[in-house]
Design an enzyme around this catalytic site. Structure first.
Site, PDB file in Angstrom:
ATOM      1  N   ALA A  67     -30.855 -11.616 -22.488  1.00 48.80           N
ATOM      2  CA  ALA A  67     -29.809 -11.516 -23.508  1.00 48.80           C
ATOM      3  C   ALA A  67     -28.595 -10.780 -22.955  1.00 48.80           C
ATOM      4  CB  ALA A  67     -30.343 -10.810 -24.750  1.00 48.80           C
ATOM      5  N   LEU A  68     -27.688 -11.535 -22.340  1.00 56.16           N
ATOM      6  CA  LEU A  68     -26.480 -10.970 -21.749  1.00 56.16           C
ATOM      7  C   LEU A  68     -25.226 -11.413 -22.499  1.00 56.16           C
ATOM      8  CD1 LEU A  68     -25.121  -9.381 -19.419  1.00 56.16           C
ATOM      9  CD2 LEU A  68     -25.174 -11.496 -18.074  1.00 56.16           C
ATOM     10  N   GLU A  88     -22.315 -12.670 -25.092  1.00 56.67           N
ATOM     11  CA  GLU A  88     -21.889 -12.295 -26.442  1.00 56.67           C
ATOM     12  C   GLU A  88     -20.756 -13.216 -26.888  1.00 56.67           C
ATOM     13  OE1 GLU A  88     -22.774  -7.514 -25.718  1.00 56.67           O
ATOM     14  OE2 GLU A  88     -20.838  -8.178 -26.479  1.00 56.67           O
ATOM     15  N   ASP A 125     -28.082 -13.098  -8.909  1.00 58.49           N
ATOM     16  CA  ASP A 125     -28.045 -13.436  -7.481  1.00 58.49           C
ATOM     17  C   ASP A 125     -29.277 -14.248  -7.089  1.00 58.49           C
ATOM     18  OD1 ASP A 125     -25.637 -12.204  -7.046  1.00 58.49           O
ATOM     19  OD2 ASP A 125     -26.492 -10.352  -6.248  1.00 58.49           O
ATOM     20  N   GLU A 165     -25.009 -18.815 -16.867  1.00 57.78           N
ATOM     21  CA  GLU A 165     -25.148 -17.914 -15.716  1.00 57.78           C
ATOM     22  C   GLU A 165     -23.860 -17.840 -14.888  1.00 57.78           C
ATOM     23  OE1 GLU A 165     -28.836 -17.997 -13.491  1.00 57.78           O
ATOM     24  OE2 GLU A 165     -29.862 -18.928 -15.184  1.00 57.78           O
TER      25      GLU A 165
END
Length: 387
Positions: free
Chosen positions: A116-117, A119, A239, A363
């Site tokens: 959960a990154l 927003e 990465d 991503e």
């Protein structure tokens, strides 16, 4: 031996994965409900031992798994990848207690993870997060609240596996105004009070939703890594997984290419086969060229990651960027060469056409990857000039 050639054992393993995906995973995927977590599929991945390999193998193995599964069953590929994305921060930065509680369940397919990154106002700009972690507790001897407990306030959006995951790796701002340096990663079980979510109706068939945090309690025991160092957790995870997004794209491109080769070699048109037309043959050659070039870039980035190379971030960005853009081209050309039949619901290419679009955004969108590459190139130039 050419660069990045696979060992015979790796080639055999990839063939085995393709067969397993077609025979055991695709039937389960077809029974799933679009937009929802397919728990029988996740459980079968666990029985096959594939999620466990996420924690014991390197980036090359991850890319081989994702490409092989994507070729035969994109739903299985995505289910596996999301388990890895959500659980890798726990594997890499979790406490012994966090790892004991969650990693065995992810490995056996009984717990669903999520990363959960993003927003509503901070998609690809991960340093602009606004989900706040406010200190919650009595003041210490210096009159300031001790940073052992927090309450989370805000919203996450476009989160894969939300709102049906069992736990979330959540990135929240613990120090206002500090940019990337003020973000902390938390492991948040889905049953925490104040955590709710809703599904989004998206083009991609896998589950994506929003999460709302209304005074969700977290403590120091929930921190992944160190307070205010969560941005490193996020970037380290990306990465690793960005090259494997490229591998997902390569698997889809190869499936589209093979379908096109078969179709154009058999289809009668204009007094011969479609493949006899130079305009068609040249397009197929370009599709093959881009697919193979993407595969090589993915393996180069994965090998760099496993070898601890200094330029991993640049290589990861290059691999994701090139492979996802190449796959978009290949699938689009495949649809064009198949004609109207490829637009029918249920056709392989109709499915791939829907699947191939999202990886150019999630991503880190393609534009973000170009920015990362350029930043790294100029940093390398500066290092050279300083010598």
């Amino acid at each position: 031996m050419p660069a990045f050639a696979l060992e015979p054992a790796q080639t055999a393993w990839c063939a085995e994965l393709r067969a397993v995906a077609e025979q055991r995973l695709r039937p389960l995927a077809e029974k799933g409900e679009p937009g929802h977590v397919n728990r029988p599929l996740v459980a079968e991945l666990g029985r096959l031992g594939l999620p466990a390999r996420l924690f014991t193998s390197g980036a090359v193995d991850l890319c081989l798994m994702r490409e092989s599964l994507a070729y035969a069953c994109t739903e299985a590929e995505t289910a596996l990848a999301l388990q890895g994305l959500g659980a890798h921060p726990v594997h890499a930065h979790g406490t012994p207690a966090q790892r004991r509680r969650w990693l065995p369940r992810v490995a056996d397919g009984t717990a669903v993870a999520a990363f959960a990154l993003s927003e509503p106002g901070a998609g690809s700009d991960a340093a602009a997060l606004s989900l706040s972690a406010r200190p919650d507790g009595p003041a210490g001897s210096n009159g300031v609240a001790e940073h052992r407990r927090w309450r989370l306030y805000g919203e996450k959006c476009w989160i894969s596996n939300a709102p049906e995951a069992d736990f979330y790796t959540v990135f929240a701002r613990t120090t206002p105004g500090a940019g990337a340096r003020g973000v902390t990663a938390f492991l948040v079980p889905a049953d925490r009070p104040g955590l709710t979510g809703s599904a989004l109706d998206m083009l991609s068939p896998h589950p994506i939703g929003t999460l709302t945090f209304d005074a969700v309690p977290v403590t120091a025991d929930d921190v992944l890594g160190e307070p205010d160092r969560g941005f490193r957790v996020a970037m380290g995870t990306l990465d690793l997984f960005r090259p494997s997004v490229g591998a997902f794209a390569v698997g889809m491109a190869q499936a589209a290419l093979d379908a096109t080769l078969d179709h154009t070699a058999r289809r009668d048109a204009f007094g011969g086969r479609l493949s006899d037309l130079q305009a068609v043959a040249h397009q197929v050659a370009e599709m093959a060229l881009r697919t193979e070039a993407a595969r090589l870039m993915v393996h180069a980035a994965a090998s760099a990651y496993d070898g601890g190379a200094a330029d991993v971030r640049k290589r990861a960005a290059m691999a994701k960027l090139f492979a996802t853009e190449a796959a978009q081209y290949v699938v689009d050309r495949a649809v064009q060469l198949h004609g109207a039949r490829a637009l029918q619901r249920g056709h392989l290419l109709e499915h791939l056409y829907r699947e191939v679009r999202a990886p150019r955004i999630y991503e880190g969108a393609s534009e973000v990857q170009r920015g990362i590459v350029a930043k790294q190139l100029y940093a390398e130039l500066g290092d050279l000039e300083a010598i």
